[in-house]
Enzyme design. Structure first.
Site, PDB file in Angstrom:
ATOM      1  CG  ASN A   1      -2.174  -0.503   0.987  1.00 42.32           C
ATOM      2  OD1 ASN A   1      -2.679  -0.894  -0.263  1.00 42.32           O
ATOM      3  ND2 ASN A   1      -2.905  -1.134   1.880  1.00 42.32           N
TER       4      ASN A   1
ATOM      5  CB  CYS B   1      -4.940  -8.050   2.807  1.00 43.04           C
ATOM      6  SG  CYS B   1      -6.753  -8.972   2.583  1.00 43.04           S
ATOM      7  CG  PHE B   2       0.043 -10.311   4.139  1.00 39.19           C
ATOM      8  CD1 PHE B   2      -0.045 -10.675   5.628  1.00 39.19           C
ATOM      9  CD2 PHE B   2      -0.405 -11.269   3.223  1.00 39.19           C
ATOM     10  CE1 PHE B   2      -0.436 -11.764   5.943  1.00 39.19           C
ATOM     11  CE2 PHE B   2      -0.988 -12.459   3.647  1.00 39.19           C
ATOM     12  CZ  PHE B   2      -1.108 -12.750   4.991  1.00 39.19           C
ATOM     13  CB  CYS B   3       0.044  -3.512   3.778  1.00 40.36           C
ATOM     14  SG  CYS B   3      -0.246  -3.274   5.252  1.00 40.36           S
ATOM     15  CG  ASN B   4       0.308  -7.137  -2.198  1.00 40.04           C
ATOM     16  OD1 ASN B   4      -0.310  -6.700  -3.154  1.00 40.04           O
ATOM     17  ND2 ASN B   4       1.420  -7.317  -2.340  1.00 40.04           N
TER      18      ASN B   4
END
Length: 472
Positions: free
Chosen positions: A136, A392-395
């Site tokens: 992100n 979602c691991f900032c993705n």
């Protein structure tokens, strides 16, 4: 007189690293893992520091007197020398010609990306093109681009979460606008572990694009030569590489590319002069114009030592070690089944794992083939002193592709959930009900230098319990 010069080291190339005994290295530098019963599998979140790094840094700080570098005092000059030594050491680690590249120190990768985002000359003829697989911190660059009237283009992913014919996509897009614009992509996905082709850097630059390479997930376990991969901008965080210190990252920039940026503001440390009466100012040259305030000058001795540690361990050795452990983890997760033979685990990304790093995203399935909430696996792992990560691991781009989000249905679910007051559980229920996706998050395990087969076995054993009725 001790003024910080005791922290300076001879600038010499490290000796060629021989393959280390990783078991001995773990015992010597990371013994706290086994002492505390930890299986740490979150190296994409943060590396762990070797004992020697913090011990050497503490010893050096106790023996030194270092002042704010924005002065000409003996202690300030000592700090300035240390900062400059760290710049040179970073360039050497990345095999970057100091005549072509400069290092701007930042708080982290996000700070490095934000420097480019806020100063890049976006506009109607300077689009922003980025891969769907991005953290992100890169997705957020589009806010600056949109404000300037730039068009935004996402390069799609295939079903294996690899970039789909990105070079051809860029060539087609190049014919649709006057200016080339900015291209951004990660060298390695922080979601799937896919290593995207670094050759894309040269192909994009040949089309006239400026390239921002997010190297945060890549460089902890892989060598990166900027002579071979001459990106315009490279962003990284040092705690991702060797665990300590936090709060220090870098933007490694081609000198001519940095000169084309236009900073939207100035601050202490970035100017030669400021006139209140005349309303004018003059930015400093090079990296100094981009380092707002005072850099974390006390940390740079540890940055130098950390890079030495990676060089001594040998990045090719690390890459092989991490690759072998990751292949073992993926193979054993995929081999897990329920009693009826149905798969217990869904691993996201390429099946062959060719050119993938030490990051594995997966979900655990019940007997009906439905995804067990990732929070349940996280909770069980936490109780077992196994550190993994869920979400979602900032993705969002890689997540949406992996989970099979249908754009129209997902947008409707997002709108409905936001209107009701955002709740992750409610969003997941709506997505499942409308057929948009059967998962809104995953479990991520990632390995690093201290990882071993026992860490992998502990995670696999824990996941296997979900196939034995622990839940159904």
């Amino acid at each position: 007189m001790l003024t910080g010069t005791t922290m300076l080291r001879a600038m010499k190339a490290p000796a060629r690293a021989v393959a280390p005994d990783f078991a001995a290295l773990r015992a010597r530098e990371f013994g706290r893992l086994d002492d505390g019963g930890h299986a740490y599998l979150d190296y994409t979140g943060s590396a762990l520091y070797p004992d020697r790094l913090v011990a050497a840094h503490a010893s050096a700080l106790r023996a030194s007197v270092l002042g704010n570098p924005h002065s000409e005092s003996p202690t300030s000059l000592a700090s300035t020398a240390l900062v400059n030594e760290a710049r040179a050491r970073v360039l050497r680690f990345f095999d970057a010609d100091p005549e072509e590249y400069v290092v701007c120190f930042t708080p982290n990768t996000t700070g490095a990306i934000q420097l480019v985002a806020s100063a890049y000359p976006f506009g109607p003829d300077a689009p922003f093109i980025l891969s769907a697989d991005n953290h992100n911190s890169v997705n957020g660059v589009r806010a600056f681009a949109e404000r300037a009237g730039s068009r935004i283009h996402y390069l799609p992913l295939d079903d294996q979460l690899r970039l789909h014919d990105a070079a051809s996509e860029l060539a087609v897009l190049r014919g649709t606008h006057v200016g080339a614009g900015l291209v951004a992509f990660p060298a390695q996905s922080n979601f799937s572990g896919v290593r995207h082709p670094l050759a894309l850097v040269g192909k994009a630059r040949a089309l006239g694009y400026t390239v921002l390479l997010d190297a945060a997930a890549y460089v902890p376990t892989c060598p990166l030569s900027l002579r071979e991969t001459p990106a315009n901008f490279v962003a990284c965080s040092f705690y991702k590489m060797f665990g300590y210190p936090t709060g220090v990252g870098a933007l490694i920039a081609r000198r001519e590319s940095l000169m084309r940026l236009r900073r939207p503001w100035f601050s202490g440390g970035t100017v030669e002069y400021v006139s209140v009466q005349g309303g004018s100012h003059l930015l400093r040259d090079g990296a100094d114009a981009f380092e707002d305030g005072t850099v974390n000058f006390l940390a740079f001795g540890a940055v130098i030592d950390g890079l030495d540690f990676l060089d001594e361990t040998g990045m090719p050795n690390v890459r092989r070690r991490v690759g072998a452990l990751t292949e073992k983890l993926v193979a054993e997760l995929r081999a897990l089944t329920h009693r009826d033979g149905s798969p217990l685990v869904r691993v996201y990304g390429p099946r062959d794992r060719y050119d993938c790093g030490g990051t594995v995203a997966f979900n655990v399935l019940d007997r009906r083939g439905e995804v067990i909430p990732y929070g349940d696996i996280e909770a069980r792992a936490r109780d077992a002193r196994i550190s993994v990560r869920g979400g979602c691991f900032c993705n969002p781009g890689a997540s949406e592709k992996a989970f099979g989000f249908v754009a129209e249905r997902a947008a409707r679910c997002i709108e409905e959930t936001t209107r009701a007051g955002w709740n992750q559980t409610e969003f997941a229920a709506r997505m499942k009900a409308c057929g948009g996706a059967d998962a809104v998050g995953a479990v991520r395990a990632s390995v690093g230098i201290p990882s071993n087969e026992q860490d992998v076995a502990r995670l696999v054993e824990l996941v296997a319990q979900f196939g034995a009725g622990f839940p159904t």
